[in-house]
Write a protein that holds these residues in place. Structure first.
Motif, PDB file in Angstrom:
ATOM      1  N   VAL A   1       0.853  -1.190   0.000  1.00  0.00           N
ATOM      2  CA  VAL A   1       0.000   0.000   0.000  1.00  0.00           C
ATOM      3  C   VAL A   1       0.887   1.237   0.000  1.00  0.00           C
ATOM      4  O   VAL A   1       1.824   1.337   0.793  1.00  0.00           O
ATOM      5  N   THR A   2       0.585   2.183  -0.891  1.00  0.00           N
ATOM      6  CA  THR A   2       1.292   3.459  -0.941  1.00  0.00           C
ATOM      7  C   THR A   2       0.279   4.593  -0.872  1.00  0.00           C
ATOM      8  O   THR A   2      -0.889   4.418  -1.206  1.00  0.00           O
ATOM      9  N   ARG A   3       0.749   5.747  -0.433  1.00  0.00           N
ATOM     10  CA  ARG A   3      -0.097   6.945  -0.450  1.00  0.00           C
ATOM     11  C   ARG A   3      -0.116   7.490  -1.873  1.00  0.00           C
ATOM     12  O   ARG A   3       0.901   7.499  -2.547  1.00  0.00           O
TER      13      ARG A   3
ATOM     14  N   GLY B   1      -5.273   9.539  -1.070  1.00  0.00           N
ATOM     15  CA  GLY B   1      -5.844   8.244  -0.719  1.00  0.00           C
ATOM     16  C   GLY B   1      -4.744   7.202  -0.689  1.00  0.00           C
ATOM     17  O   GLY B   1      -3.591   7.508  -0.379  1.00  0.00           O
ATOM     18  N   PHE B   2      -5.098   5.972  -1.056  1.00  0.00           N
ATOM     19  CA  PHE B   2      -4.142   4.867  -1.025  1.00  0.00           C
ATOM     20  C   PHE B   2      -4.228   4.044  -2.295  1.00  0.00           C
ATOM     21  O   PHE B   2      -5.315   3.811  -2.824  1.00  0.00           O
ATOM     22  N   ARG B   3      -3.084   3.573  -2.769  1.00  0.00           N
ATOM     23  CA  ARG B   3      -3.016   2.624  -3.875  1.00  0.00           C
ATOM     24  C   ARG B   3      -2.691   1.260  -3.256  1.00  0.00           C
ATOM     25  O   ARG B   3      -1.698   1.112  -2.552  1.00  0.00           O
ATOM     26  N   VAL B   4      -3.556   0.278  -3.500  1.00  0.00           N
ATOM     27  CA  VAL B   4      -3.395  -1.068  -2.967  1.00  0.00           C
ATOM     28  C   VAL B   4      -3.070  -1.995  -4.138  1.00  0.00           C
ATOM     29  O   VAL B   4      -3.856  -2.109  -5.075  1.00  0.00           O
ATOM     30  N   ARG B   5      -1.890  -2.637  -4.058  1.00  0.00           N
ATOM     31  CA  ARG B   5      -1.452  -3.558  -5.115  1.00  0.00           C
ATOM     32  C   ARG B   5      -1.019  -4.875  -4.486  1.00  0.00           C
ATOM     33  O   ARG B   5      -0.514  -4.901  -3.372  1.00  0.00           O
ATOM     34  N   GLY B   6      -1.170  -5.961  -5.234  1.00  0.00           N
ATOM     35  CA  GLY B   6      -0.691  -7.246  -4.746  1.00  0.00           C
ATOM     36  C   GLY B   6      -1.423  -8.399  -5.368  1.00  0.00           C
ATOM     37  O   GLY B   6      -1.906  -8.306  -6.498  1.00  0.00           O
ATOM     38  N   THR B   7      -1.521  -9.501  -4.595  1.00  0.00           N
ATOM     39  CA  THR B   7      -2.191 -10.707  -5.081  1.00  0.00           C
ATOM     40  C   THR B   7      -3.163 -11.214  -4.029  1.00  0.00           C
ATOM     41  O   THR B   7      -2.955 -11.038  -2.835  1.00  0.00           O
TER      42      THR B   7
ATOM     43  N   PHE C   1      -7.393   1.914  -6.181  1.00  0.00           N
ATOM     44  CA  PHE C   1      -7.243   3.186  -5.466  1.00  0.00           C
ATOM     45  C   PHE C   1      -8.434   3.334  -4.529  1.00  0.00           C
ATOM     46  O   PHE C   1      -9.557   2.987  -4.886  1.00  0.00           O
ATOM     47  N   THR C   2      -8.184   3.861  -3.320  1.00  0.00           N
ATOM     48  CA  THR C   2      -9.281   4.018  -2.366  1.00  0.00           C
ATOM     49  C   THR C   2      -9.073   5.218  -1.456  1.00  0.00           C
ATOM     50  O   THR C   2      -7.941   5.645  -1.222  1.00  0.00           O
ATOM     51  N   HIS C   3     -10.190   5.712  -0.937  1.00  0.00           N
ATOM     52  CA  HIS C   3     -10.183   6.691   0.147  1.00  0.00           C
ATOM     53  C   HIS C   3     -10.614   6.022   1.457  1.00  0.00           C
ATOM     54  O   HIS C   3     -10.702   6.677   2.482  1.00  0.00           O
ATOM     55  N   HIS C   4     -10.907   4.702   1.408  1.00  0.00           N
ATOM     56  CA  HIS C   4     -11.247   3.964   2.624  1.00  0.00           C
ATOM     57  C   HIS C   4     -10.024   3.883   3.527  1.00  0.00           C
ATOM     58  O   HIS C   4      -8.887   4.065   3.084  1.00  0.00           O
ATOM     59  N   SER C   5     -10.245   3.556   4.793  1.00  0.00           N
ATOM     60  CA  SER C   5      -9.152   3.570   5.775  1.00  0.00           C
ATOM     61  C   SER C   5      -8.616   2.192   6.142  1.00  0.00           C
ATOM     62  O   SER C   5      -7.571   2.088   6.776  1.00  0.00           O
ATOM     63  N   ASP C   6      -9.311   1.118   5.747  1.00  0.00           N
ATOM     64  CA  ASP C   6      -8.931  -0.216   6.202  1.00  0.00           C
ATOM     65  C   ASP C   6      -9.135  -1.251   5.094  1.00  0.00           C
ATOM     66  O   ASP C   6      -9.843  -1.009   4.119  1.00  0.00           O
TER      67      ASP C   6
END
Length: 131
Positions: free
Chosen positions: A50-52, A56-62, A103-108
């Motif tokens: 996860v990066t800022r 918001g946040f960018r969530v990448r992975g599998t 991409f998200t503005h969620h917190s969790d």
């Protein structure tokens, strides 16, 4: 400045820029989530970075389902509870893996074994930085 010192000054300048870039690259949050049903008929794993990004946040992975179906959700958690959220992906096994980038503005974030209530991974707060 004498021209004999110019190459040394340029080298130092390039090294300083490289060091700044390398430290900026390492600013991410690594998250590992596991979810399973009580009888283990549904099991899955998510490995995320996860990066800022843009407020918001960018969530990448599998996300991997070893059996049954698992769902990766971006949520707003309050006192370890959540309602709804946005589904990033739903993966059904056996041994099926997908890559994610959201991409998200969620917190969790949470990974849930898609079999009913109470079979979630731990809920992790997004920070976008290592710790």
């Amino acid at each position: 400045m004498s021209t004999k010192f110019l190459p040394a000054a340029m080298t130092a300048s390039v090294l300083a820029v490289g060091a700044t870039s390398a430290s900026a690259i390492n600013q991410y949050q690594a998250i590992s989530l596991d979810a399973a049903s009580g009888d283990s008929s549904v099991t899955g794993h998510a490995q995320l970075d996860v990066t800022r990004e843009h407020g918001g946040f960018r969530v990448r992975g599998t996300v991997t389902a070893y059996g049954g179906c698992v769902e990766l959700k971006l949520i707003e958690a309050h006192w370890s509870l959540y309602m709804g959220g946005d589904t990033v992906t739903r993966v059904c096994g056996p041994n099926h893996q997908v890559s994610v980038s959201a991409f998200t503005h969620h917190s969790d974030v949470v990974l849930t074994a898609d079999i009913g209530l109470g079979y979630d991974s731990r809920i992790v707060q997004l920070t976008g930085t290592g710790g």
